[in-house]
Design a protein around this motif. Structure first.
Motif, PDB file in Angstrom:
ATOM      1  N   GLY A 130     -29.651  13.909  -1.283  1.00 41.41           N
ATOM      2  CA  GLY A 130     -29.099  14.095   0.053  1.00 41.41           C
ATOM      3  C   GLY A 130     -28.285  12.905   0.525  1.00 41.41           C
ATOM      4  N   ALA A 131     -28.713  11.712   0.168  1.00 43.94           N
ATOM      5  CA  ALA A 131     -27.968  10.510   0.561  1.00 43.94           C
ATOM      6  C   ALA A 131     -26.601  10.477  -0.110  1.00 43.94           C
ATOM      7  CB  ALA A 131     -28.772   9.254   0.220  1.00 43.94           C
ATOM      8  N   VAL A 132     -26.568  10.812  -1.390  1.00 43.78           N
ATOM      9  CA  VAL A 132     -25.290  10.847  -2.105  1.00 43.78           C
ATOM     10  C   VAL A 132     -24.402  11.955  -1.532  1.00 43.78           C
ATOM     11  CG1 VAL A 132     -24.192  11.277  -4.353  1.00 43.78           C
ATOM     12  CG2 VAL A 132     -26.235   9.821  -4.202  1.00 43.78           C
ATOM     13  N   TRP A 133     -24.995  13.121  -1.290  1.00 49.35           N
ATOM     14  CA  TRP A 133     -24.221  14.229  -0.728  1.00 49.35           C
ATOM     15  C   TRP A 133     -23.666  13.866   0.653  1.00 49.35           C
ATOM     16  CZ3 TRP A 133     -21.140  17.967  -1.358  1.00 49.35           C
ATOM     17  CH2 TRP A 133     -20.842  18.835  -0.315  1.00 49.35           C
ATOM     18  N   LYS A 134     -24.474  13.210   1.486  1.00 45.02           N
ATOM     19  CA  LYS A 134     -23.999  12.854   2.822  1.00 45.02           C
ATOM     20  C   LYS A 134     -22.774  11.956   2.727  1.00 45.02           C
ATOM     21  CE  LYS A 134     -25.257  10.953   7.258  1.00 45.02           C
ATOM     22  NZ  LYS A 134     -26.280  10.412   8.112  1.00 45.02           N
ATOM     23  N   ARG A 135     -22.816  10.997   1.836  1.00 46.31           N
ATOM     24  CA  ARG A 135     -21.662  10.100   1.653  1.00 46.31           C
ATOM     25  C   ARG A 135     -20.447  10.900   1.182  1.00 46.31           C
ATOM     26  NH1 ARG A 135     -17.698   7.691   2.255  1.00 46.31           N
ATOM     27  NH2 ARG A 135     -16.921   6.101   0.866  1.00 46.31           N
ATOM     28  N   LEU A 136     -20.640  11.792   0.233  1.00 52.59           N
ATOM     29  CA  LEU A 136     -19.534  12.598  -0.276  1.00 52.59           C
ATOM     30  C   LEU A 136     -19.020  13.549   0.797  1.00 52.59           C
ATOM     31  CD1 LEU A 136     -17.590  13.656  -2.389  1.00 52.59           C
ATOM     32  CD2 LEU A 136     -19.499  14.993  -3.365  1.00 52.59           C
ATOM     33  N   ALA A 137     -19.914  14.204   1.515  1.00 56.70           N
ATOM     34  CA  ALA A 137     -19.493  15.132   2.576  1.00 56.70           C
ATOM     35  C   ALA A 137     -18.674  14.389   3.634  1.00 56.70           C
ATOM     36  CB  ALA A 137     -20.713  15.801   3.207  1.00 56.70           C
ATOM     37  N   ASN A 138     -19.115  13.192   4.021  1.00 52.25           N
ATOM     38  CA  ASN A 138     -18.347  12.395   4.980  1.00 52.25           C
ATOM     39  C   ASN A 138     -16.975  12.047   4.422  1.00 52.25           C
ATOM     40  OD1 ASN A 138     -20.426  12.419   6.835  1.00 52.25           O
ATOM     41  ND2 ASN A 138     -21.147  10.365   6.344  1.00 52.25           N
ATOM     42  N   PHE A 148      -6.549   7.708  -5.390  1.00 49.85           N
ATOM     43  CA  PHE A 148      -7.779   6.933  -5.542  1.00 49.85           C
ATOM     44  C   PHE A 148      -8.960   7.682  -4.935  1.00 49.85           C
ATOM     45  CE2 PHE A 148     -10.872   4.049  -3.642  1.00 49.85           C
ATOM     46  CZ  PHE A 148     -11.332   3.402  -4.777  1.00 49.85           C
ATOM     47  N   GLN A 149      -8.772   8.239  -3.736  1.00 50.95           N
ATOM     48  CA  GLN A 149      -9.865   8.982  -3.109  1.00 50.95           C
ATOM     49  C   GLN A 149     -10.206  10.234  -3.910  1.00 50.95           C
ATOM     50  OE1 GLN A 149      -9.483   9.615   1.134  1.00 50.95           O
ATOM     51  NE2 GLN A 149     -10.560   7.685   1.420  1.00 50.95           N
ATOM     52  N   HIS A 150      -9.212  10.874  -4.502  1.00 46.61           N
ATOM     53  CA  HIS A 150      -9.501  12.035  -5.346  1.00 46.61           C
ATOM     54  C   HIS A 150     -10.398  11.618  -6.513  1.00 46.61           C
ATOM     55  CE1 HIS A 150      -5.770  14.606  -4.059  1.00 46.61           C
ATOM     56  NE2 HIS A 150      -6.620  14.375  -3.054  1.00 46.61           N
ATOM     57  N   MET A 152       0.849  -1.186   0.000  1.00 45.18           N
ATOM     58  CA  MET A 152       0.000   0.000   0.000  1.00 45.18           C
ATOM     59  C   MET A 152       0.883   1.233   0.000  1.00 45.18           C
ATOM     60  SD  MET A 152      -3.233  -0.496   2.545  1.00 45.18           S
ATOM     61  CE  MET A 152      -2.311  -1.386   3.792  1.00 45.18           C
ATOM     62  N   ASP A 153       0.409   2.242  -0.647  1.00 40.72           N
ATOM     63  CA  ASP A 153       1.146   3.496  -0.768  1.00 40.72           C
ATOM     64  C   ASP A 153       0.156   4.637  -0.533  1.00 40.72           C
ATOM     65  OD1 ASP A 153       2.273   5.889  -1.833  1.00 40.72           O
ATOM     66  OD2 ASP A 153       3.453   4.768  -3.277  1.00 40.72           O
ATOM     67  N   ILE A 154       0.442   5.490   0.433  1.00 36.73           N
ATOM     68  CA  ILE A 154      -0.470   6.578   0.760  1.00 36.73           C
ATOM     69  C   ILE A 154      -0.715   7.495  -0.434  1.00 36.73           C
ATOM     70  CG2 ILE A 154       1.347   8.059   1.730  1.00 36.73           C
ATOM     71  CD1 ILE A 154      -2.388   7.819   2.798  1.00 36.73           C
ATOM     72  N   THR A 155       0.289   7.702  -1.262  1.00 34.77           N
ATOM     73  CA  THR A 155       0.070   8.598  -2.404  1.00 34.77           C
ATOM     74  C   THR A 155      -0.914   7.980  -3.397  1.00 34.77           C
ATOM     75  OG1 THR A 155       2.042   7.812  -3.611  1.00 34.77           O
ATOM     76  CG2 THR A 155       2.326   9.688  -2.127  1.00 34.77           C
ATOM     77  N   ASP A 156      -0.833   6.664  -3.586  1.00 29.19           N
ATOM     78  CA  ASP A 156      -1.804   5.991  -4.453  1.00 29.19           C
ATOM     79  C   ASP A 156      -3.202   6.053  -3.864  1.00 29.19           C
ATOM     80  OD1 ASP A 156       0.119   5.295  -6.326  1.00 29.19           O
ATOM     81  OD2 ASP A 156       0.407   3.275  -5.498  1.00 29.19           O
ATOM     82  N   HIS A 157      -3.299   5.863  -2.543  1.00 26.13           N
ATOM     83  CA  HIS A 157      -4.617   5.891  -1.915  1.00 26.13           C
ATOM     84  C   HIS A 157      -5.244   7.282  -1.982  1.00 26.13           C
ATOM     85  CE1 HIS A 157      -7.991   4.630   0.394  1.00 26.13           C
ATOM     86  NE2 HIS A 157      -7.798   5.645   1.214  1.00 26.13           N
ATOM     87  N   ILE A 158      -4.448   8.310  -1.754  1.00 32.78           N
ATOM     88  CA  ILE A 158      -4.980   9.674  -1.861  1.00 32.78           C
ATOM     89  C   ILE A 158      -5.461   9.932  -3.286  1.00 32.78           C
ATOM     90  CG2 ILE A 158      -4.345  12.123  -1.810  1.00 32.78           C
ATOM     91  CD1 ILE A 158      -2.641  11.456   0.702  1.00 32.78           C
ATOM     92  N   GLU A 192     -14.723  15.125   4.557  1.00 30.96           N
ATOM     93  CA  GLU A 192     -14.311  15.460   5.924  1.00 30.96           C
ATOM     94  C   GLU A 192     -13.303  14.452   6.474  1.00 30.96           C
ATOM     95  OE1 GLU A 192     -18.107  15.745   7.860  1.00 30.96           O
ATOM     96  OE2 GLU A 192     -18.444  17.774   7.123  1.00 30.96           O
ATOM     97  N   VAL A 193     -13.549  13.176   6.283  1.00 35.62           N
ATOM     98  CA  VAL A 193     -12.640  12.151   6.784  1.00 35.62           C
ATOM     99  C   VAL A 193     -11.307  12.216   6.043  1.00 35.62           C
ATOM    100  CG1 VAL A 193     -12.263   9.646   6.971  1.00 35.62           C
ATOM    101  CG2 VAL A 193     -14.467  10.649   7.634  1.00 35.62           C
ATOM    102  N   HIS A 194     -11.358  12.429   4.756  1.00 37.58           N
ATOM    103  CA  HIS A 194     -10.140  12.531   3.947  1.00 37.58           C
ATOM    104  C   HIS A 194      -9.262  13.686   4.434  1.00 37.58           C
ATOM    105  CE1 HIS A 194      -7.796  12.149   0.196  1.00 37.58           C
ATOM    106  NE2 HIS A 194      -7.758  13.477   0.218  1.00 37.58           N
ATOM    107  N   ALA A 195      -9.853  14.853   4.618  1.00 33.94           N
ATOM    108  CA  ALA A 195      -9.084  16.020   5.069  1.00 33.94           C
ATOM    109  C   ALA A 195      -8.515  15.791   6.462  1.00 33.94           C
ATOM    110  CB  ALA A 195      -9.960  17.274   5.045  1.00 33.94           C
TER     111      ALA A 195
END
Length: 170
Positions: A33-41, A9-11, A1-7, A44-47
């Motif tokens: 709203g359900a899609v937005w909630k997942r994206l907002a989470n 992927f999340q992007h 695993m590589d943090i740069t690859d994971h970041i 926030e978790v990513h940051a």
């Protein structure tokens, strides 16, 4: 695993979810709203995970990449960007899903996030790949993924003063 690859992927996942929201404009607010909630989470978790695990290590090994003057400048800018993203997510929460003010806040989050991702990919991730060994990249990926799994429903992580963050983590 590589943090740069994971970041990276999340992007990709974040870009995809904003595109899904584009496709859902005018649909049932509960669905949107359900899609937005997942994206907002995810945002926030990513940051929060980046600020807890990635950026402190970058500050110790990076030198600044691409158009960044220094690793401190890269990091200050990233933290400022995270604050803007969090603030836009919070603004969306103050409006009814699907209303014009809600969409304005979502667009603000998208613009801030798009700008952040482009800069992070060009500067921070390139800087980290140039200076972090594979073991370090793996260790941070494990920490990051563990945090993400533990906080899949979101996290309350406050805005940080960019200069204080750099001073505290340097």
């Amino acid at each position: 695993m590589d943090i740069t690859d994971h970041i990276l992927f999340q992007h990709h996942e974040q870009r995809r979810m904003f595109a899904i929201l584009d496709d859902l404009r005018g649909e049932d607010p509960e669905l949107v709203g359900a899609v937005w909630k997942r994206l907002a989470n995810l945002l926030e978790v990513h940051a929060a995970a980046e600020e807890m695990y990635f950026y402190p290590r970058l500050l110790h090994i990076g030198t600044g990449a691409a158009d960044a003057d220094s690793v401190a400048e890269e990091t200050e800018d990233a933290v400022k960007d995270h604050n803007e993203i969090r603030d836009a997510v919070a603004a969306a929460a103050r409006h009814d899903v699907g209303t014009a003010p809600w969409w304005d806040a979502v667009i603000d989050a998208r613009v801030a996030n798009d700008d952040h991702m482009a800069e992070e990919e060009r500067q921070d991730l390139a800087d980290f790949r140039a200076h972090a060994d594979l073991q370090t990249r793996h260790e941070i990926a494990v920490q990051f993924l563990t945090f993400k799994a533990q906080h899949y429903q979101g996290v309350q992580y406050p805005d940080q003063d960019p200069q204080e963050y750099v001073d505290r983590n340097s």
